[in-house]
Design an enzyme around this catalytic site. Sequence first.
Site, PDB file in Angstrom:
ATOM      1  N   LYS A  89      -1.434  -0.028   2.107  1.00 13.87           N
ATOM      2  CA  LYS A  89      -1.646   1.183   2.923  1.00 13.87           C
ATOM      3  C   LYS A  89      -0.314   1.908   3.183  1.00 13.87           C
ATOM      4  O   LYS A  89      -0.218   3.115   2.981  1.00 13.87           O
ATOM      5  CB  LYS A  89      -2.353   0.814   4.249  1.00 13.87           C
ATOM      6  CG  LYS A  89      -3.732   0.195   4.014  1.00 13.87           C
ATOM      7  CD  LYS A  89      -4.460  -0.114   5.293  1.00 13.87           C
ATOM      8  CE  LYS A  89      -3.858  -1.246   6.084  1.00 13.87           C
ATOM      9  NZ  LYS A  89      -3.890  -2.548   5.349  1.00 13.87           N
ATOM     10  N   THR A  90       0.694   1.145   3.618  1.00 12.87           N
ATOM     11  CA  THR A  90       2.002   1.775   3.884  1.00 12.87           C
ATOM     12  C   THR A  90       2.573   2.346   2.585  1.00 12.87           C
ATOM     13  O   THR A  90       3.128   3.450   2.557  1.00 12.87           O
ATOM     14  CB  THR A  90       2.978   0.725   4.464  1.00 12.87           C
ATOM     15  OG1 THR A  90       2.322   0.051   5.523  1.00 12.87           O
ATOM     16  CG2 THR A  90       4.262   1.360   4.949  1.00 12.87           C
ATOM     17  N   ASP A  92       0.401   3.544  11.596  1.00 14.55           N
ATOM     18  CA  ASP A  92      -0.142   2.239  11.234  1.00 14.55           C
ATOM     19  C   ASP A  92      -0.959   1.721  12.427  1.00 14.55           C
ATOM     20  O   ASP A  92      -0.683   2.090  13.573  1.00 14.55           O
ATOM     21  CB  ASP A  92       1.032   1.286  10.939  1.00 14.55           C
ATOM     22  CG  ASP A  92       0.614   0.113  10.084  1.00 14.55           C
ATOM     23  OD1 ASP A  92      -0.547   0.087   9.620  1.00 14.55           O
ATOM     24  OD2 ASP A  92       1.444  -0.789   9.864  1.00 14.55           O
ATOM     25  N   THR A 148      -6.773  -1.853   9.929  1.00 15.33           N
ATOM     26  CA  THR A 148      -7.404  -3.047   9.373  1.00 15.33           C
ATOM     27  C   THR A 148      -8.818  -3.156   9.939  1.00 15.33           C
ATOM     28  O   THR A 148      -9.579  -4.024   9.546  1.00 15.33           O
ATOM     29  CB  THR A 148      -6.604  -4.310   9.772  1.00 15.33           C
ATOM     30  OG1 THR A 148      -6.311  -4.233  11.162  1.00 15.33           O
ATOM     31  CG2 THR A 148      -5.312  -4.399   8.990  1.00 15.33           C
ATOM     32  N   ARG A 155       0.869  -8.186  -1.251  1.00 14.78           N
ATOM     33  CA  ARG A 155       1.982  -8.674  -0.409  1.00 14.78           C
ATOM     34  C   ARG A 155       2.151 -10.180  -0.596  1.00 14.78           C
ATOM     35  O   ARG A 155       3.270 -10.682  -0.701  1.00 14.78           O
ATOM     36  CB  ARG A 155       1.732  -8.354   1.066  1.00 14.78           C
ATOM     37  CG  ARG A 155       2.798  -9.008   1.968  1.00 14.78           C
ATOM     38  CD  ARG A 155       2.642  -8.663   3.420  1.00 14.78           C
ATOM     39  NE  ARG A 155       2.949  -7.272   3.663  1.00 14.78           N
ATOM     40  CZ  ARG A 155       2.248  -6.498   4.474  1.00 14.78           C
ATOM     41  NH1 ARG A 155       1.211  -6.977   5.114  1.00 14.78           N
ATOM     42  NH2 ARG A 155       2.593  -5.247   4.653  1.00 14.78           N
TER      43      ARG A 155
HETATM   44  P1  ADP Z   1      -0.242  -2.683   4.049  1.00 19.68           P
HETATM   45  O1  ADP Z   1       0.434  -1.472   4.626  1.00 19.68           O
HETATM   46  O2  ADP Z   1      -1.637  -2.434   3.583  1.00 19.68           O
HETATM   47  O3  ADP Z   1      -0.159  -3.893   4.942  1.00 19.68           O
HETATM   48  P2  ADP Z   1       1.935  -2.544   2.111  1.00 19.68           P
HETATM   49  O4  ADP Z   1       1.773  -1.156   1.612  1.00 19.68           O
HETATM   50  O5  ADP Z   1       3.033  -2.800   3.091  1.00 19.68           O
HETATM   51  O6  ADP Z   1       0.553  -3.087   2.694  1.00 19.68           O
HETATM   52  O7  ADP Z   1       2.111  -3.475   0.806  1.00 19.68           O
HETATM   53  C1  ADP Z   1       2.679  -4.769   0.880  1.00 19.68           C
HETATM   54  C2  ADP Z   1       3.517  -5.035  -0.360  1.00 19.68           C
HETATM   55  O8  ADP Z   1       2.636  -5.151  -1.479  1.00 19.68           O
HETATM   56  C3  ADP Z   1       4.518  -3.948  -0.678  1.00 19.68           C
HETATM   57  O9  ADP Z   1       5.797  -4.509  -0.778  1.00 19.68           O
HETATM   58  C4  ADP Z   1       4.161  -3.418  -2.046  1.00 19.68           C
HETATM   59  O10 ADP Z   1       5.255  -3.560  -2.899  1.00 19.68           O
HETATM   60  C5  ADP Z   1       3.089  -4.346  -2.557  1.00 19.68           C
HETATM   61  N1  ADP Z   1       1.940  -3.573  -3.064  1.00 19.68           N
HETATM   62  C6  ADP Z   1       0.852  -3.186  -2.341  1.00 19.68           C
HETATM   63  N2  ADP Z   1      -0.025  -2.547  -3.119  1.00 19.68           N
HETATM   64  C7  ADP Z   1       0.501  -2.521  -4.363  1.00 19.68           C
HETATM   65  C8  ADP Z   1       0.043  -1.991  -5.624  1.00 19.68           C
HETATM   66  N3  ADP Z   1      -1.145  -1.409  -5.730  1.00 19.68           N
HETATM   67  N4  ADP Z   1       0.842  -2.124  -6.689  1.00 19.68           N
HETATM   68  C9  ADP Z   1       2.028  -2.763  -6.586  1.00 19.68           C
HETATM   69  N5  ADP Z   1       2.513  -3.293  -5.437  1.00 19.68           N
HETATM   70  C10 ADP Z   1       1.770  -3.177  -4.332  1.00 19.68           C
END
Ligand code: ADP
Length: 361
Positions: free
Chosen positions: A73-74, A118, A167, A241
């Site tokens: 998401k981030t 977030d 979430t 992640r």
């Molecule tokens: P969320 O915000 O949903 O908790 P993040 O965007 O922080 O998740 O992602 C966590 C990690 O996973 C990041 O470091 C990113 O590099 C990796 N990541 C997430 N989605 C992908 C994707 N589709 N392709 C490659 N890496 C990803």
Amino acid sequence: MAEQPDIETMRIVAPDAGELERAAEAALRPKKLSEFVGQRVVRGQLQLVLDAARMRASTPDHVLLAGPPGLGKTTLAMIIAAEMGTSLRLTSGPAIQHAGDLAAILSGLQEGDILFIDEIHRLARTAEEMLYLAMEDFRVDVVVGKGPGATSIPLTLPPFTVVGATTRSGLLPAPLRDRFGFTAHLEFYETEELQSVVTRSATLLGSPTISVVTRSATLLGSPIDARAAHEIASRSRGTPRIANRLLRRVVDYAQVHGDGTLTLDAARGALELFEVDPSGLDRLDRAVLEAVCRRFAGGPVGLTTLSVTIGEEAETVETVAEPYLVREGFLVRTNRGRMATPKAWGHLGLNPPMPDGSLFD
Ligand code: ADP
């Protein structure tokens, strides 16, 4: 004799583990939509929204990203800003305790900015109401003073885009949900997709400027053995992640126990050491299943009772462990509580209860 550093100095010098983790994560984030692995549907939807906004030379509609932690998401919020060539402002629901906190952020926005919020479901109620107006009319009413003398000053905002992440989209009040032009539901990733994530990350980590560790493997053609990448991917609970985090432990393991080459043996050794089982379940997942099966004879058991039993926050159990356990068919959610499936009993090496409710191991 060399002077001993005092505790405070040591604290300043040593970055905390969370900081290192965030830095490592930032280095591995895809920067463009085309580098973002998987989530085909969401990528297509987002591409359309962004292309249309670019054609109209306007800001994209507000976007809500929903899904379990670690699915990107981030990363997507950052990609949206990068693709639109604008700045990203990051904040989170828990960081905004009062409407004034949000007013301060909103009044600092520039035209076209992306405001990433977030955990938007944890926004304070008063801030939520201010956000409705800001998202719909690009306006906030700033209250100056207190009591009967308080006055409200309307402030016009430049057009901007809110990217909300949650979430728990079910907890978002309908008026807030309705203000998003588009909601993207992120799904757990397939093993093949995570294998691509792991291979891509291994290539980045293998860059000679970051690490000498994987250089020898890079010279062999790929920074990671395909079977090792597959092993990590299949045990990452469908979550990039986790895949990246496990990869870093495999890199450590390969360095300490081998010549740094990321082989299948190194992957298996590290995964075993960190107690990630062949289904990818970690300690929290297993604690949930153990409690439901052993303490509550397979359920049904309520979320609160279950969380207290394993000493975890109910929100952690509900948002981190449960979605994957349900998707993989270890757990079912009924209106009377959580129940273990035969797959869960089998996974723990236990027999399901007899029809009269008695247990035998
Ligand atoms: P969320 O915000 O949903 O908790 P993040 O965007 O922080 O998740 O992602 C966590 C990690 O996973 C990041 O470091 C990113 O590099 C990796 N990541 C997430 N989605 C992908 C994707 N589709 N392709 C490659 N890496 C990803």
